[in-house]
Scaffold this active site. Structure first.
Site, short mmCIF file in Angstrom:
data_model
loop_
_atom_site.label_atom_id
_atom_site.label_comp_id
_atom_site.label_asym_id
_atom_site.label_seq_id
_atom_site.Cartn_x
_atom_site.Cartn_y
_atom_site.Cartn_z
N THR A 141 0.81 -1.21 0.00
CA THR A 141 0.00 0.00 0.00
C THR A 141 0.85 1.26 0.00
O THR A 141 0.50 2.27 -0.63
CB THR A 141 -0.91 -0.01 1.25
OG1 THR A 141 -1.70 -1.20 1.21
CG2 THR A 141 -1.82 1.19 1.30
N THR A 162 2.36 -4.46 4.43
CA THR A 162 2.45 -4.77 5.85
C THR A 162 2.14 -6.24 6.17
O THR A 162 2.62 -6.77 7.16
CB THR A 162 1.49 -3.89 6.67
OG1 THR A 162 0.17 -4.06 6.16
CG2 THR A 162 1.89 -2.44 6.60
N ASP A 163 1.35 -6.88 5.30
CA ASP A 163 0.84 -8.21 5.66
C ASP A 163 1.95 -9.22 5.97
O ASP A 163 1.83 -10.01 6.91
CB ASP A 163 -0.05 -8.77 4.54
CG ASP A 163 -1.30 -7.94 4.34
OD1 ASP A 163 -1.55 -7.02 5.14
OD2 ASP A 163 -2.04 -8.21 3.37
N LYS A 212 2.75 -8.58 12.69
CA LYS A 212 1.53 -7.82 12.42
C LYS A 212 0.41 -8.44 13.24
O LYS A 212 0.12 -9.63 13.12
CB LYS A 212 1.18 -7.86 10.93
CG LYS A 212 -0.03 -7.03 10.59
CD LYS A 212 -0.27 -6.88 9.10
CE LYS A 212 -1.50 -6.00 8.89
NZ LYS A 212 -1.75 -5.66 7.49
N1 ASP Z 1 -2.18 -6.24 1.33
C1 ASP Z 1 -1.18 -5.22 1.44
C2 ASP Z 1 0.17 -5.87 1.45
O1 ASP Z 1 0.60 -6.46 2.39
C3 ASP Z 1 -1.40 -4.41 2.66
C4 ASP Z 1 -0.38 -3.34 2.91
O2 ASP Z 1 0.40 -2.95 2.08
O3 ASP Z 1 -0.38 -2.84 4.02
O4 ASP Z 1 0.86 -5.77 0.47
#
Ligand code: ASP
Length: 461
Positions: free
Chosen positions: A107, A183-184, A262
Protein backbone atom coordinates in the site's frame (compact mmCIF):
# COMPACT_ATOMS: atom_id res chain seq x y z
CA UNK A 1 -21.17 13.12 -23.57
CA UNK A 2 -17.58 11.98 -23.36
CA UNK A 3 -16.92 8.34 -22.55
CA UNK A 4 -14.79 9.66 -19.66
CA UNK A 5 -18.03 10.39 -17.87
CA UNK A 6 -18.60 6.66 -17.54
CA UNK A 7 -14.97 5.57 -17.27
CA UNK A 8 -14.80 1.78 -17.12
CA UNK A 9 -18.57 1.21 -16.66
CA UNK A 10 -20.33 -1.25 -18.94
CA UNK A 11 -23.63 -3.13 -19.19
CA UNK A 12 -26.22 -2.71 -16.43
CA UNK A 13 -23.99 -0.40 -14.36
CA UNK A 14 -23.55 1.94 -17.33
CA UNK A 15 -27.30 1.86 -17.98
CA UNK A 16 -27.99 2.77 -14.34
CA UNK A 17 -25.61 5.75 -14.43
CA UNK A 18 -27.33 7.01 -17.56
CA UNK A 19 -30.79 6.40 -16.13
CA UNK A 20 -30.04 8.45 -13.01
CA UNK A 21 -28.22 11.16 -15.00
CA UNK A 22 -24.91 10.86 -13.15
CA UNK A 23 -21.37 9.79 -14.00
CA UNK A 24 -17.87 9.40 -12.69
CA UNK A 25 -16.70 11.98 -10.11
CA UNK A 26 -20.29 13.00 -9.27
CA UNK A 27 -20.87 13.66 -5.60
CA UNK A 28 -24.07 11.72 -4.91
CA UNK A 29 -26.46 10.42 -2.33
CA UNK A 30 -27.73 6.98 -3.27
CA UNK A 31 -30.81 5.42 -1.74
CA UNK A 32 -30.63 1.67 -1.95
CA UNK A 33 -32.30 -1.29 -0.35
CA UNK A 34 -29.16 -1.51 1.83
CA UNK A 35 -29.49 2.07 3.08
CA UNK A 36 -28.35 5.51 2.00
CA UNK A 37 -24.77 6.11 0.89
CA UNK A 38 -23.07 9.43 0.27
CA UNK A 39 -19.88 9.68 -1.71
CA UNK A 40 -18.20 10.17 -5.03
CA UNK A 41 -18.70 7.82 -7.95
CA UNK A 42 -15.33 6.36 -8.86
CA UNK A 43 -14.23 5.14 -12.25
CA UNK A 44 -14.66 1.39 -12.58
CA UNK A 45 -11.93 -1.07 -13.22
CA UNK A 46 -12.19 -2.32 -16.79
CA UNK A 47 -11.68 -5.86 -15.57
CA UNK A 48 -14.35 -5.65 -12.85
CA UNK A 49 -17.94 -6.84 -13.24
CA UNK A 50 -20.59 -4.65 -14.87
CA UNK A 51 -23.17 -4.81 -12.10
CA UNK A 52 -21.76 -2.48 -9.46
CA UNK A 53 -21.27 1.24 -9.08
CA UNK A 54 -18.30 2.12 -6.88
CA UNK A 55 -18.56 4.97 -4.41
CA UNK A 56 -15.79 6.55 -2.38
CA UNK A 57 -17.55 7.32 0.88
CA UNK A 58 -16.66 10.50 2.73
CA UNK A 59 -14.82 8.43 5.36
CA UNK A 60 -12.40 7.21 2.68
CA UNK A 61 -13.75 3.68 2.25
CA UNK A 62 -14.89 2.42 -1.14
CA UNK A 63 -18.17 0.50 -1.51
CA UNK A 64 -19.61 -1.28 -4.50
CA UNK A 65 -23.40 -0.96 -4.84
CA UNK A 66 -25.22 -3.58 -6.88
CA UNK A 67 -27.26 -1.73 -9.50
CA UNK A 68 -30.36 -3.80 -8.70
CA UNK A 69 -30.44 -2.38 -5.16
CA UNK A 70 -30.36 1.30 -6.19
CA UNK A 71 -33.68 3.15 -5.81
CA UNK A 72 -32.81 6.82 -6.22
CA UNK A 73 -29.78 9.00 -6.81
CA UNK A 74 -29.48 12.65 -5.81
CA UNK A 75 -26.56 14.59 -7.24
CA UNK A 76 -24.60 17.37 -5.45
CA UNK A 77 -22.06 18.36 -8.11
CA UNK A 78 -18.91 16.90 -9.56
CA UNK A 79 -15.54 16.58 -7.84
CA UNK A 80 -12.81 15.15 -9.98
CA UNK A 81 -9.82 13.81 -8.09
CA UNK A 82 -6.31 13.94 -9.46
CA UNK A 83 -4.25 11.05 -8.32
CA UNK A 84 -1.11 11.94 -10.22
CA UNK A 85 1.53 12.93 -7.75
CA UNK A 86 3.49 15.97 -8.94
CA UNK A 87 7.15 15.21 -9.58
CA UNK A 88 9.61 17.64 -8.03
CA UNK A 89 13.38 17.32 -8.33
CA UNK A 90 14.68 15.96 -5.03
CA UNK A 91 17.27 18.48 -3.81
CA UNK A 92 20.79 17.26 -3.11
CA UNK A 93 22.64 18.54 -0.06
CA UNK A 94 26.21 17.25 0.37
CA UNK A 95 25.97 17.84 4.14
CA UNK A 96 23.11 15.35 4.50
CA UNK A 97 23.34 11.56 4.78
CA UNK A 98 22.47 9.44 1.75
CA UNK A 99 19.57 7.03 2.07
CA UNK A 100 18.34 4.47 -0.42
CA UNK A 101 14.68 3.52 -0.54
CA UNK A 102 14.15 0.06 -2.01
CA UNK A 103 10.53 -0.48 -3.05
CA UNK A 104 8.91 -3.89 -3.05
CA UNK A 105 5.28 -2.79 -3.29
CA UNK A 106 2.36 -2.81 -0.87
CA UNK A 107 0.00 0.00 0.00
CA UNK A 108 2.77 2.44 0.82
CA UNK A 109 4.06 2.29 -2.74
CA UNK A 110 0.74 2.72 -4.35
CA UNK A 111 -1.80 5.04 -5.63
CA UNK A 112 -4.86 3.66 -7.32
CA UNK A 113 -5.55 3.98 -10.97
CA UNK A 114 -9.30 3.84 -10.72
CA UNK A 115 -9.76 3.18 -14.42
CA UNK A 116 -7.89 -0.11 -14.48
CA UNK A 117 -8.16 -0.84 -10.77
CA UNK A 118 -4.40 -1.33 -10.85
CA UNK A 119 -2.15 -0.07 -8.15
CA UNK A 120 0.57 2.09 -9.58
CA UNK A 121 3.79 2.48 -7.66
CA UNK A 122 4.56 6.10 -6.90
CA UNK A 123 8.13 5.71 -6.04
CA UNK A 124 10.54 7.96 -7.88
CA UNK A 125 12.42 10.39 -5.63
CA UNK A 126 10.51 13.19 -7.35
CA UNK A 127 7.13 11.64 -6.64
CA UNK A 128 8.03 11.00 -3.03
CA UNK A 129 9.31 14.52 -2.62
CA UNK A 130 6.12 15.80 -4.26
CA UNK A 131 3.98 13.97 -1.74
CA UNK A 132 6.19 14.14 1.40
CA UNK A 133 8.39 17.27 1.07
CA UNK A 134 9.80 16.83 4.61
CA UNK A 135 11.92 13.95 3.35
CA UNK A 136 14.29 16.47 1.78
CA UNK A 137 15.00 17.98 5.22
CA UNK A 138 16.16 14.58 6.43
CA UNK A 139 18.54 13.23 3.81
CA UNK A 140 19.39 12.82 0.17
CA UNK A 141 17.02 10.13 -0.99
CA UNK A 142 17.47 7.84 -3.94
CA UNK A 143 14.90 5.20 -4.84
CA UNK A 144 14.81 1.91 -6.66
CA UNK A 145 11.76 -0.17 -7.38
CA UNK A 146 12.79 -3.78 -6.86
CA UNK A 147 9.26 -5.20 -7.09
CA UNK A 148 5.72 -3.92 -7.23
CA UNK A 149 3.78 -6.63 -5.44
CA UNK A 150 1.36 -6.92 -2.57
CA UNK A 151 3.28 -8.61 0.17
CA UNK A 152 1.52 -11.96 0.03
CA UNK A 153 3.48 -12.38 -3.19
CA UNK A 154 6.86 -11.88 -1.57
CA UNK A 155 8.83 -15.14 -1.36
CA UNK A 156 12.34 -16.57 -1.53
CA UNK A 157 13.11 -15.00 -4.92
CA UNK A 158 12.16 -11.50 -3.71
CA UNK A 159 13.83 -12.02 -0.32
CA UNK A 160 17.06 -12.95 -2.08
CA UNK A 161 16.81 -10.03 -4.50
CA UNK A 162 16.19 -7.59 -1.63
CA UNK A 163 19.11 -8.97 0.40
CA UNK A 164 21.41 -8.67 -2.61
CA UNK A 165 20.28 -5.09 -3.25
CA UNK A 166 21.00 -4.24 0.40
CA UNK A 167 24.49 -5.76 0.04
CA UNK A 168 25.14 -3.67 -3.08
CA UNK A 169 23.98 -0.46 -1.41
CA UNK A 170 26.13 -1.05 1.66
CA UNK A 171 29.18 -1.78 -0.49
CA UNK A 172 28.43 1.42 -2.40
CA UNK A 173 28.72 3.49 0.79
CA UNK A 174 25.07 4.23 1.64
CA UNK A 175 24.31 5.67 5.10
CA UNK A 176 20.99 3.90 5.61
CA UNK A 177 18.38 1.81 3.82
CA UNK A 178 14.59 2.02 3.85
CA UNK A 179 12.55 -0.85 2.43
CA UNK A 180 8.98 -0.06 1.42
CA UNK A 181 6.89 -3.21 1.85
CA UNK A 182 3.29 -4.37 2.21
CA UNK A 183 2.45 -4.77 5.85
CA UNK A 184 0.84 -8.21 5.66
CA UNK A 185 4.07 -10.19 5.43
CA UNK A 186 6.53 -7.51 6.46
CA UNK A 187 7.49 -9.58 9.50
CA UNK A 188 8.40 -12.59 7.37
CA UNK A 189 10.66 -10.44 5.20
CA UNK A 190 12.12 -8.64 8.23
CA UNK A 191 13.00 -12.03 9.74
CA UNK A 192 14.59 -13.52 6.65
CA UNK A 193 16.57 -10.32 5.98
CA UNK A 194 17.85 -10.52 9.58
CA UNK A 195 19.38 -13.89 8.64
CA UNK A 196 20.38 -13.18 5.06
CA UNK A 197 22.04 -9.83 5.88
CA UNK A 198 24.17 -10.03 9.02
CA UNK A 199 26.45 -7.51 10.64
CA UNK A 200 25.11 -4.53 8.69
CA UNK A 201 27.01 -1.34 9.50
CA UNK A 202 23.93 0.82 8.77
CA UNK A 203 20.21 0.87 9.65
CA UNK A 204 17.93 -1.30 7.47
CA UNK A 205 14.42 -0.02 8.11
CA UNK A 206 11.30 -1.70 6.77
CA UNK A 207 8.22 0.47 6.45
CA UNK A 208 4.71 0.22 5.13
CA UNK A 209 1.31 1.74 5.60
CA UNK A 210 -1.99 0.34 6.74
CA UNK A 211 -4.04 3.02 4.98
CA UNK A 212 -3.26 4.22 1.48
CA UNK A 213 -2.21 7.80 0.92
CA UNK A 214 -5.52 8.78 -0.72
CA UNK A 215 -7.24 8.30 2.64
CA UNK A 216 -7.32 11.07 5.23
CA UNK A 217 -6.16 8.75 8.01
CA UNK A 218 -3.19 7.45 6.05
CA UNK A 219 -0.09 6.58 8.02
CA UNK A 220 2.05 6.47 4.88
CA UNK A 221 3.74 9.89 5.16
CA UNK A 222 4.53 9.76 8.88
CA UNK A 223 5.83 6.19 8.71
CA UNK A 224 8.03 7.21 5.81
CA UNK A 225 9.34 10.23 7.70
CA UNK A 226 10.11 8.14 10.80
CA UNK A 227 11.74 5.37 8.77
CA UNK A 228 13.83 7.77 6.71
CA UNK A 229 14.97 9.60 9.85
CA UNK A 230 15.95 6.28 11.39
CA UNK A 231 17.90 5.23 8.29
CA UNK A 232 19.63 8.60 7.98
CA UNK A 233 20.30 9.62 11.58
CA UNK A 234 19.84 6.81 14.09
CA UNK A 235 22.70 4.85 15.59
CA UNK A 236 20.81 1.55 15.15
CA UNK A 237 22.45 -0.83 12.66
CA UNK A 238 19.86 -3.60 12.60
CA UNK A 239 17.04 -4.90 10.43
CA UNK A 240 14.02 -3.13 11.90
CA UNK A 241 10.35 -2.51 11.26
CA UNK A 242 9.20 1.10 11.72
CA UNK A 243 5.46 1.67 12.09
CA UNK A 244 2.97 3.57 14.27
CA UNK A 245 3.44 2.97 18.02
CA UNK A 246 0.07 4.01 19.47
CA UNK A 247 -3.10 4.16 17.43
CA UNK A 248 -2.66 7.92 17.11
CA UNK A 249 0.25 9.57 15.38
CA UNK A 250 2.29 10.43 18.51
CA UNK A 251 5.37 8.35 17.68
CA UNK A 252 6.64 5.36 15.79
CA UNK A 253 8.19 2.23 17.23
CA UNK A 254 11.26 0.45 15.93
CA UNK A 255 10.94 -3.31 16.25
CA UNK A 256 13.69 -5.90 15.90
CA UNK A 257 13.18 -7.82 12.64
CA UNK A 258 12.94 -11.24 14.28
CA UNK A 259 10.63 -10.28 17.14
CA UNK A 260 7.94 -8.35 15.34
CA UNK A 261 4.55 -9.39 14.07
CA UNK A 262 1.53 -7.82 12.42
CA UNK A 263 -1.19 -8.20 15.06
CA UNK A 264 -4.21 -6.29 13.78
CA UNK A 265 -5.78 -6.40 10.35
CA UNK A 266 -6.61 -2.71 10.16
CA UNK A 267 -5.19 -0.63 13.05
CA UNK A 268 -2.28 1.57 12.13
CA UNK A 269 -0.53 0.44 15.32
CA UNK A 270 -0.60 -3.12 14.08
CA UNK A 271 3.07 -4.08 14.53
CA UNK A 272 4.00 -5.31 17.99
CA UNK A 273 7.21 -6.68 19.39
CA UNK A 274 6.42 -10.17 20.70
CA UNK A 275 8.22 -11.78 23.63
CA UNK A 276 10.35 -8.72 24.18
CA UNK A 277 10.22 -4.94 24.20
CA UNK A 278 10.75 -2.84 21.07
CA UNK A 279 14.14 -1.34 20.23
CA UNK A 280 13.22 2.32 20.35
CA UNK A 281 10.68 5.08 19.87
CA UNK A 282 11.07 7.55 17.04
CA UNK A 283 9.32 10.82 16.35
CA UNK A 284 10.08 13.90 14.28
CA UNK A 285 12.79 15.07 16.71
CA UNK A 286 14.12 12.22 18.78
CA UNK A 287 15.09 8.60 19.05
CA UNK A 288 14.44 7.10 22.46
CA UNK A 289 16.11 3.71 22.87
CA UNK A 290 14.09 1.31 25.03
CA UNK A 291 16.90 -1.21 25.44
CA UNK A 292 20.67 -1.24 25.66
CA UNK A 293 21.60 -4.05 23.27
CA UNK A 294 20.90 -2.32 19.95
CA UNK A 295 23.74 -2.89 17.49
CA UNK A 296 25.44 0.43 16.80
CA UNK A 297 26.14 2.04 13.43
CA UNK A 298 29.68 1.53 12.08
CA UNK A 299 31.81 3.12 9.39
CA UNK A 300 33.16 -0.12 7.90
CA UNK A 301 31.34 -2.02 5.17
CA UNK A 302 31.82 -5.52 6.61
CA UNK A 303 28.39 -6.93 5.97
CA UNK A 304 27.74 -10.64 5.34
CA UNK A 305 25.08 -11.54 2.80
CA UNK A 306 24.00 -15.18 2.65
CA UNK A 307 20.92 -15.71 0.52
CA UNK A 308 20.66 -19.51 0.82
CA UNK A 309 17.10 -20.74 0.96
CA UNK A 310 15.42 -24.09 0.43
CA UNK A 311 11.73 -23.52 -0.02
CA UNK A 312 10.66 -27.09 0.79
CA UNK A 313 9.62 -25.94 4.26
CA UNK A 314 6.19 -25.45 5.77
CA UNK A 315 4.37 -24.25 8.87
CA UNK A 316 1.69 -26.51 10.26
CA UNK A 317 -0.69 -24.66 12.55
CA UNK A 318 -2.04 -27.38 14.80
CA UNK A 319 -5.78 -27.50 15.58
CA UNK A 320 -7.76 -30.02 17.62
CA UNK A 321 -8.62 -33.10 15.60
CA UNK A 322 -5.89 -32.51 13.02
CA UNK A 323 -5.45 -35.71 11.03
CA UNK A 324 -2.06 -37.29 10.30
CA UNK A 325 -2.66 -36.97 6.56
CA UNK A 326 -1.61 -33.32 6.85
CA UNK A 327 1.89 -34.39 7.92
CA UNK A 328 1.91 -37.35 5.52
CA UNK A 329 1.12 -35.16 2.55
CA UNK A 330 4.08 -32.91 3.35
CA UNK A 331 6.33 -35.97 3.54
CA UNK A 332 4.86 -37.38 0.31
CA UNK A 333 5.39 -34.07 -1.45
CA UNK A 334 9.09 -33.87 -0.66
CA UNK A 335 9.10 -31.25 2.09
CA UNK A 336 12.37 -31.23 4.03
CA UNK A 337 11.43 -29.07 6.98
CA UNK A 338 8.28 -28.61 9.05
CA UNK A 339 7.66 -25.99 11.71
CA UNK A 340 4.73 -26.85 13.94
CA UNK A 341 2.86 -24.10 15.76
CA UNK A 342 1.62 -26.24 18.64
CA UNK A 343 -0.85 -25.51 21.40
CA UNK A 344 0.23 -24.31 24.85
CA UNK A 345 3.81 -25.28 25.59
CA UNK A 346 4.08 -27.06 22.21
CA UNK A 347 1.58 -29.89 21.75
CA UNK A 348 -0.18 -31.84 19.01
CA UNK A 349 -2.58 -34.75 19.38
CA UNK A 350 -1.47 -38.38 19.64
CA UNK A 351 -2.81 -39.50 16.23
CA UNK A 352 -0.06 -37.37 14.65
CA UNK A 353 2.74 -39.29 16.38
CA UNK A 354 3.18 -42.09 13.80
CA UNK A 355 3.44 -39.51 11.01
CA UNK A 356 5.96 -37.47 12.99
CA UNK A 357 7.98 -40.66 13.45
CA UNK A 358 7.77 -41.27 9.73
CA UNK A 359 8.99 -37.70 9.11
CA UNK A 360 11.99 -38.30 11.35
CA UNK A 361 12.75 -41.64 9.69
CA UNK A 362 12.70 -39.94 6.29
CA UNK A 363 15.18 -37.29 7.42
CA UNK A 364 12.70 -34.40 7.70
CA UNK A 365 13.59 -31.66 10.17
CA UNK A 366 10.68 -30.92 12.51
CA UNK A 367 10.70 -27.96 14.92
CA UNK A 368 8.10 -26.99 17.50
CA UNK A 369 6.96 -23.42 18.21
CA UNK A 370 3.98 -22.08 20.17
CA UNK A 371 0.68 -20.61 18.97
CA UNK A 372 0.58 -18.43 22.05
CA UNK A 373 3.45 -16.43 20.48
CA UNK A 374 4.55 -15.19 23.88
CA UNK A 375 6.62 -17.69 25.86
CA UNK A 376 8.80 -20.73 25.28
CA UNK A 377 8.24 -24.22 23.97
CA UNK A 378 8.54 -26.53 27.01
CA UNK A 379 8.63 -30.15 26.06
CA UNK A 380 9.89 -31.46 29.41
CA UNK A 381 6.82 -30.51 31.41
CA UNK A 382 4.47 -33.23 30.16
CA UNK A 383 5.21 -36.79 29.10
CA UNK A 384 3.70 -36.03 25.74
CA UNK A 385 6.40 -33.43 25.10
CA UNK A 386 9.09 -35.99 25.91
CA UNK A 387 7.38 -38.50 23.63
CA UNK A 388 7.45 -36.01 20.82
CA UNK A 389 11.11 -35.24 21.34
CA UNK A 390 11.74 -38.99 21.10
CA UNK A 391 10.01 -38.80 17.73
CA UNK A 392 12.57 -36.22 16.65
CA UNK A 393 10.59 -33.02 17.18
CA UNK A 394 13.00 -30.28 18.29
CA UNK A 395 11.82 -27.47 20.60
CA UNK A 396 12.31 -24.10 18.88
CA UNK A 397 12.60 -22.19 22.18
CA UNK A 398 10.86 -18.80 21.84
CA UNK A 399 11.23 -18.33 18.12
CA UNK A 400 8.02 -17.05 16.56
CA UNK A 401 6.51 -19.61 14.16
CA UNK A 402 7.09 -17.45 11.07
CA UNK A 403 10.63 -16.74 12.15
CA UNK A 404 11.36 -20.44 12.67
CA UNK A 405 9.85 -21.11 9.25
CA UNK A 406 12.11 -18.69 7.36
CA UNK A 407 15.12 -19.67 9.46
CA UNK A 408 14.58 -23.35 8.69
CA UNK A 409 14.43 -22.57 4.95
CA UNK A 410 17.61 -20.53 5.29
CA UNK A 411 19.38 -23.29 7.27
CA UNK A 412 18.30 -26.02 4.83
CA UNK A 413 19.58 -23.88 1.97
CA UNK A 414 23.02 -24.28 3.52
CA UNK A 415 23.08 -27.87 4.69
CA UNK A 416 21.03 -31.05 4.93
CA UNK A 417 22.97 -32.37 7.90
CA UNK A 418 20.57 -32.70 10.83
CA UNK A 419 23.12 -31.70 13.46
CA UNK A 420 24.26 -28.67 11.51
CA UNK A 421 20.66 -27.62 10.81
CA UNK A 422 19.96 -27.95 14.52
CA UNK A 423 23.04 -25.90 15.41
CA UNK A 424 21.96 -23.11 13.04
CA UNK A 425 18.35 -23.23 14.20
CA UNK A 426 19.13 -23.06 17.91
CA UNK A 427 21.98 -20.53 17.79
CA UNK A 428 20.56 -17.02 18.14
CA UNK A 429 21.64 -14.85 15.22
CA UNK A 430 19.52 -11.72 15.43
CA UNK A 431 17.50 -11.89 18.65
CA UNK A 432 15.13 -14.60 17.42
CA UNK A 433 15.84 -16.67 20.54
CA UNK A 434 16.25 -14.86 23.84
CA UNK A 435 17.26 -16.08 27.27
CA UNK A 436 14.18 -14.70 28.93
CA UNK A 437 11.12 -12.68 28.06
CA UNK A 438 10.53 -9.50 30.04
CA UNK A 439 7.75 -9.88 32.60
CA UNK A 440 6.45 -6.43 31.77
CA UNK A 441 6.99 -6.47 28.00
CA UNK A 442 3.62 -8.10 27.51
CA UNK A 443 1.82 -4.99 28.71
CA UNK A 444 4.06 -2.02 28.22
CA UNK A 445 6.42 -0.53 25.69
CA UNK A 446 4.00 -1.61 23.01
CA UNK A 447 2.81 1.84 22.22
CA UNK A 448 0.01 0.96 24.54
CA UNK A 449 0.87 2.98 27.59
CA UNK A 450 -1.46 5.91 26.86
CA UNK A 451 -4.29 3.61 25.78
CA UNK A 452 -3.86 1.24 28.70
CA UNK A 453 -3.70 4.12 31.16
CA UNK A 454 -6.70 5.77 29.60
CA UNK A 455 -8.68 2.52 29.70
CA UNK A 456 -7.80 1.74 33.30
CA UNK A 457 -8.53 5.29 34.43
CA UNK A 458 -12.16 4.78 33.47
CA UNK A 459 -12.49 2.23 36.25
CA UNK A 460 -10.36 4.03 38.85
CA UNK A 461 -12.24 6.26 41.20
N1 ASP B 1 -2.18 -6.24 1.33
C1 ASP B 1 -1.18 -5.22 1.44
C2 ASP B 1 0.17 -5.87 1.45
O1 ASP B 1 0.60 -6.46 2.39
C3 ASP B 1 -1.40 -4.41 2.66
C4 ASP B 1 -0.38 -3.34 2.91
O2 ASP B 1 0.40 -2.95 2.08
O3 ASP B 1 -0.38 -2.84 4.02
O4 ASP B 1 0.86 -5.77 0.47
Amino acid sequence: MSSDLYKGYRGPALEALKRFGVGVWYDVEIDSTRGTFQGIILPRSETADDEHIVLKLHNGYNVGLAVGTIEAVAEHGRREAHYKIPEKAFPFDPAKPNVKLLGTGGTIASRLDYRTGAVIPAFTPGELYGSVPELADICNLDTEKLYGVFSENMGPEQWRGTAEAIGREIAGGIDGIVIGHGTDTMHHTAAILSFMVQNSPVPIVMVGSQRSSDRPSSDAALNLIHATRTAAHSDFAEVMVCMFGPTSDQYGLLHRGTRVRKMHSSYRSTFRTIGDIPLAMVDRERFIPLRDDIKPRRRDRDVTVNTSFDDRVSIVYYYPNMKPDIIDSLIDNGYKGIVIAGTGLGHVNKPLYPSLKRARDEGIHVYMTVQTLWGYVQMYVYDTGRDMMDLGVIPGQNMLPEVAYVKLGWALGQTGDAEEVRRIMLTPIAGEITEREPHNGYLIYQGGIPEVEEFISRFKK
